[in-house]
Design a protein around this motif. Structure first.
Motif, mmCIF file in Angstrom:
data_model
loop_
_atom_site.group_PDB
_atom_site.id
_atom_site.type_symbol
_atom_site.label_atom_id
_atom_site.label_comp_id
_atom_site.label_asym_id
_atom_site.label_seq_id
_atom_site.Cartn_x
_atom_site.Cartn_y
_atom_site.Cartn_z
ATOM 1 N N GLU A 294 0.624 -1.328 0.014
ATOM 2 C CA GLU A 294 0.153 0.085 -0.002
ATOM 3 C C GLU A 294 0.998 1.129 0.067
ATOM 4 O OE1 GLU A 294 -3.123 -0.723 -0.242
ATOM 5 O OE2 GLU A 294 -2.935 -2.708 -0.129
ATOM 6 N N ALA A 295 0.116 2.504 -0.099
ATOM 7 C CA ALA A 295 0.886 3.772 -0.292
ATOM 8 C C ALA A 295 1.923 3.992 1.070
ATOM 9 C CB ALA A 295 0.006 5.001 -0.341
ATOM 10 N N SER A 296 1.544 3.241 2.225
ATOM 11 C CA SER A 296 2.171 3.311 3.558
ATOM 12 C C SER A 296 3.179 2.258 3.848
ATOM 13 C CB SER A 296 1.145 3.523 4.568
ATOM 14 O OG SER A 296 0.412 2.382 4.733
ATOM 15 N N SER A 297 3.407 1.405 3.089
ATOM 16 C CA SER A 297 4.396 0.210 3.169
ATOM 17 C C SER A 297 5.579 0.688 2.657
ATOM 18 C CB SER A 297 3.839 -1.023 2.261
ATOM 19 O OG SER A 297 4.056 -0.826 0.899
ATOM 20 N N LEU A 298 6.671 -0.441 2.930
ATOM 21 C CA LEU A 298 7.918 -0.323 2.526
ATOM 22 C C LEU A 298 8.460 0.029 1.205
ATOM 23 C CD1 LEU A 298 9.561 -2.848 4.835
ATOM 24 C CD2 LEU A 298 9.387 -0.137 5.444
ATOM 25 N N ASP A 299 7.580 -0.411 0.488
ATOM 26 C CA ASP A 299 7.832 -0.451 -1.095
ATOM 27 C C ASP A 299 7.879 1.144 -1.751
ATOM 28 O OD1 ASP A 299 6.808 -3.703 -2.131
ATOM 29 O OD2 ASP A 299 5.992 -2.738 -0.211
ATOM 30 N N GLN A 300 6.852 1.656 -1.617
ATOM 31 C CA GLN A 300 7.019 3.136 -2.256
ATOM 32 C C GLN A 300 7.975 3.910 -1.950
ATOM 33 O OE1 GLN A 300 3.056 4.885 -2.173
ATOM 34 N NE2 GLN A 300 3.521 6.164 -3.879
ATOM 35 N N PRO A 301 8.341 4.143 -0.659
ATOM 36 C CA PRO A 301 9.153 5.194 -0.503
ATOM 37 C C PRO A 301 10.582 4.617 -0.975
ATOM 38 C CG PRO A 301 8.588 4.116 1.609
ATOM 39 C CD PRO A 301 7.447 3.990 0.479
ATOM 40 N N SER A 317 -1.319 -6.858 -3.658
ATOM 41 C CA SER A 317 -0.973 -8.200 -3.673
ATOM 42 C C SER A 317 0.056 -8.594 -5.026
ATOM 43 C CB SER A 317 -1.671 -9.590 -3.886
ATOM 44 O OG SER A 317 -2.525 -9.447 -4.919
ATOM 45 N N SER A 318 0.851 -9.508 -5.130
ATOM 46 C CA SER A 318 1.628 -9.846 -6.351
ATOM 47 C C SER A 318 0.709 -10.309 -7.481
ATOM 48 C CB SER A 318 2.571 -10.976 -6.168
ATOM 49 O OG SER A 318 1.851 -12.160 -5.991
ATOM 50 N N ARG A 319 -0.414 -10.711 -7.124
ATOM 51 C CA ARG A 319 -1.242 -11.105 -8.426
ATOM 52 C C ARG A 319 -1.868 -9.870 -8.951
ATOM 53 N NH1 ARG A 319 -5.204 -16.066 -7.841
ATOM 54 N NH2 ARG A 319 -3.131 -17.195 -8.046
ATOM 55 N N GLN A 323 -1.749 -8.745 -12.612
ATOM 56 C CA GLN A 323 -2.965 -8.441 -13.615
ATOM 57 C C GLN A 323 -3.067 -7.113 -14.198
ATOM 58 O OE1 GLN A 323 -6.116 -9.550 -10.913
ATOM 59 N NE2 GLN A 323 -6.229 -11.642 -11.327
ATOM 60 N N THR A 324 -2.527 -6.199 -13.334
ATOM 61 C CA THR A 324 -2.574 -4.657 -13.763
ATOM 62 C C THR A 324 -1.719 -4.601 -14.840
ATOM 63 O OG1 THR A 324 -3.112 -4.105 -11.628
ATOM 64 C CG2 THR A 324 -2.356 -2.138 -13.082
ATOM 65 N N VAL A 325 -0.485 -5.008 -14.865
ATOM 66 C CA VAL A 325 0.710 -4.555 -15.861
ATOM 67 C C VAL A 325 0.234 -5.467 -16.947
ATOM 68 C CG1 VAL A 325 3.009 -5.389 -16.348
ATOM 69 C CG2 VAL A 325 2.577 -4.560 -14.291
ATOM 70 N N ARG A 326 -0.175 -6.740 -16.909
ATOM 71 C CA ARG A 326 -0.530 -7.548 -18.247
ATOM 72 C C ARG A 326 -1.838 -6.752 -18.927
ATOM 73 N NH1 ARG A 326 0.239 -12.381 -15.001
ATOM 74 N NH2 ARG A 326 2.290 -13.246 -15.899
ATOM 75 N N GLY A 327 -2.690 -6.412 -17.937
ATOM 76 C CA GLY A 327 -3.878 -5.626 -18.713
ATOM 77 C C GLY A 327 -3.477 -4.291 -19.469
ATOM 78 N N ASP A 344 7.446 -9.527 -4.875
ATOM 79 C CA ASP A 344 8.250 -10.253 -4.235
ATOM 80 C C ASP A 344 8.733 -11.505 -4.777
ATOM 81 O OD1 ASP A 344 8.217 -8.274 -2.166
ATOM 82 O OD2 ASP A 344 6.748 -9.379 -1.063
ATOM 83 N N ASN A 345 9.909 -12.113 -4.387
ATOM 84 C CA ASN A 345 10.284 -13.289 -5.071
ATOM 85 C C ASN A 345 9.536 -14.498 -4.731
ATOM 86 O OD1 ASN A 345 12.023 -16.078 -5.026
ATOM 87 N ND2 ASN A 345 13.191 -14.741 -6.392
ATOM 88 N N ASP A 346 9.210 -14.690 -3.287
ATOM 89 C CA ASP A 346 8.450 -15.655 -2.703
ATOM 90 C C ASP A 346 8.701 -17.064 -3.121
ATOM 91 O OD1 ASP A 346 6.848 -13.870 -1.160
ATOM 92 O OD2 ASP A 346 5.230 -13.676 -2.955
#
Length: 533
Positions: A294-301, A317-319, A323-327, A344-346
């Motif tokens: 989300e906007a408040s998670s570690l990823d965005q900053p 989520s990764s899914r 879906q968004t990128v492919r769409g 994430d690698n997961d």
């Protein structure tokens, strides 16, 4: 509370507290005039925050009395309802002073309430008040999460001071233009009364989108008791806040010199905007990287610093990212957007990673995004910077931190192994789902996995990595965020908690090109795809 907003004889809408409306449109379509109209329609319950205002302070201290402050506030409210306010600022020097007054007063009121409760022997009440987050503490958290490495405090009860990178305090008047603008926006929003319509005009003017996007997203969450209208030329800001409505302003009709009606369309979330309007507003092809969280998670900053000229869009989520990128990549109507994804690698296998990459989706080389923050390079860098302040050998601190992290994580290896295997098993099962063609051809499907053996092997691999002090291997194989390891690292390098450590990592990446290059190198193919050296 409900706010009524009309822009033509036929067109209008209502906002309620908790709602956000973005106003977009090309230059000359009348956005500023429309904001003035909205402020006038909600006079007494609206507050305008303009990026074109004066952003410097005459002083870092309160300059007027409470009665003067009330008088100046009334003047500002009256002026915001005047038609001339769309193009001219009146008493600009007072605006920043009013914001400064509100912020210092809110901090003092908070302190006085706690002291009053203690003097009255109401210890439980005092402790409850102390647990509430004061406005300045909220601002410091916002600034850290928005990639601004300063901390604000009140000195002597009437002077606002700042500290950067552990420096001695200095007057807030000495902040840079961008830092002051972020502080003013945050302070105006956080000190507003509940039920206020907050009208923000072009917040991106003095701030990079890596700062303004997380700043606004956090402010929206903190003030769900207010309504927001944000006029912007940055189309990615509405995309970063998909729950918001978007008002696309196309043109304005005047009677003499006064605007009367606007041609505008209210767009639902993610609705498409005409190509010529996109071109007017955006001016160039947009690159968007969708990330997990989300906007408040570690990823965005983190990604905002690593890839500063790219729009970073958290997508859950990764899914959701996939879906968004492919769409987008298959939608001709959105050919102006160059969409990529980071997930994430997961525990994905190489064939799955290659398939994702062919679709413009890049898996981290580590299990999850936390691994970037807690990579040995980052731990060593933060230790080095902190050692310069508190003393001690940086490499010794870093090695001790890694040793403490492994010791904290190892008791959880059995559970972590199961979690890692859960991810890989799911990927295997999903990859084995037959296609329609295979079903029509009656191709048999069989998936057999000895989960006990796989989990035992994974746990053995983690224990072996711990014995060899191979922290990178642990980062690669399991979700370390589900252990006390991250807090152990923070304490071992001399920082208070995870939040302070992660903020220190972001600050280091902003200030040290070599560390930034090191972090970017973890992403390999993605940095090449984005053309970032």
């Amino acid at each position: 509370m409900t706010f009524n907003l009309t822009y033509s004889e036929q067109g209008g809408l209502q906002l309620t507290t908790g709602d956000t409306l973005f106003v977009v449109g090309a230059n000359g379509t009348g956005k500023s005039s429309l904001l003035q109209r909205f402020a006038s329609q909600n006079r007494g319950s609206s507050r305008r925050i303009s990026a074109s205002r004066q952003t410097w302070f005459q002083s870092s201290a309160i300059e007027f009395s409470p009665s003067q402050k009330a008088n100046y506030e009334q003047q500002a409210s009256n002026w915001d309802s005047n038609v001339q306010s769309r193009w001219m600022e009146q008493n600009a020097q007072l605006r920043s002073g009013l914001t400064l007054y509100d912020l210092i007063d809110a901090e003092n009121v908070d302190a006085r309430a706690i002291a009053t409760a203690l003097r009255a022997g109401k210890r439980d009440e005092a402790e409850a008040l102390a647990q509430q987050v004061a406005p300045i503490a909220k601002i410091n958290e916002l600034l850290a999460r928005s990639n601004i490495p300063i901390e604000i405090s009140v000195e002597g009860g009437d002077r606002l001071v700042a500290s950067k990178n552990g420096s001695p305090p200095y007057g807030a008047a000495e902040l840079s233009d961008g830092e002051r603008n972020a502080l003013l926006i945050a302070a105006d929003v956080l000190t507003a009364k509940a039920g206020t319509l907050l009208i923000i005009d072009e917040p991106e003017r003095h701030l990079h989108r890596a700062i303004i996007s997380p700043l606004l997203s956090h402010l929206f969450r903190l003030r769900e008791d207010c309504g927001f209208i944000v006029a912007t030329h940055d189309l990615m800001l509405p995309l970063d806040n998909p729950a918001a409505q978007v008002l696309l302003v196309r043109s304005c009709t005047y009677s003499g010199s006064h605007p009367t009606t606007w041609e505008a369309d209210l767009l639902t979330a993610n609705a498409e905007i005409d190509d010529h309007i996109k071109q007017d507003i955006v001016g160039a092809r947009q690159r968007i990287v969708f990330v997990e969280g989300e906007a408040s998670s570690l990823d965005q900053p983190l990604y905002g610093i690593l890839f500063p000229d790219v729009s970073i869009r958290p997508k859950g989520s990764s899914r959701d990212v996939e879906q968004t990128v492919r769409g987008i990549r298959t939608a001709e109507a959105l050919h102006w957007v160059r969409a990529l994804g980071v997930i994430d690698n997961d525990g994905r296998d190489s064939s799955n990673i290659e398939k994702l990459q062919s679709d413009g989706i890049f898996a981290l080389p580590f299990f999850s995004v936390e691994s970037i923050y807690y990579h040995p390079d980052m731990i060593t860098g933060v230790s080095r910077r902190h050692a310069g302040i508190v003393g001690g050998d940086a490499f010794t601190k870093a090695n001790a931190a890694i040793e403490a992290a492994l010791a904290a994580a190892q008791p959880h290896f059995g559970r972590l192994a199961a979690r890692a295997v859960e991810k890989s098993v799911r990927h295997t099962v999903f990859a084995s789902i037959p296609t329609l063609k295979e079903i029509e051809q009656k191709v048999p499907v069989s998936v057999q996995i000895d989960t006990a053996a796989v989990v035992e092997a994974e746990e053995a691999a983690l224990n072996e990595a711990a014995q060899r002090m191979d922290w990178i291997r642990v980062l690669t194989r399991c979700p370390i965020r589900e252990t006390p390891a991250l807090s152990a690292v923070s304490r071992a390098v001399g920082l208070r908690d995870r939040f302070q450590y992660e903020s220190a990592v972001l600050q280091m990446l902003r200030e040290e090109p070599e560390m930034l290059a090191s972090a970017r190198s973890y992403f390999g193919p993605l940095t090449n795809e984005l053309g970032i050296c």
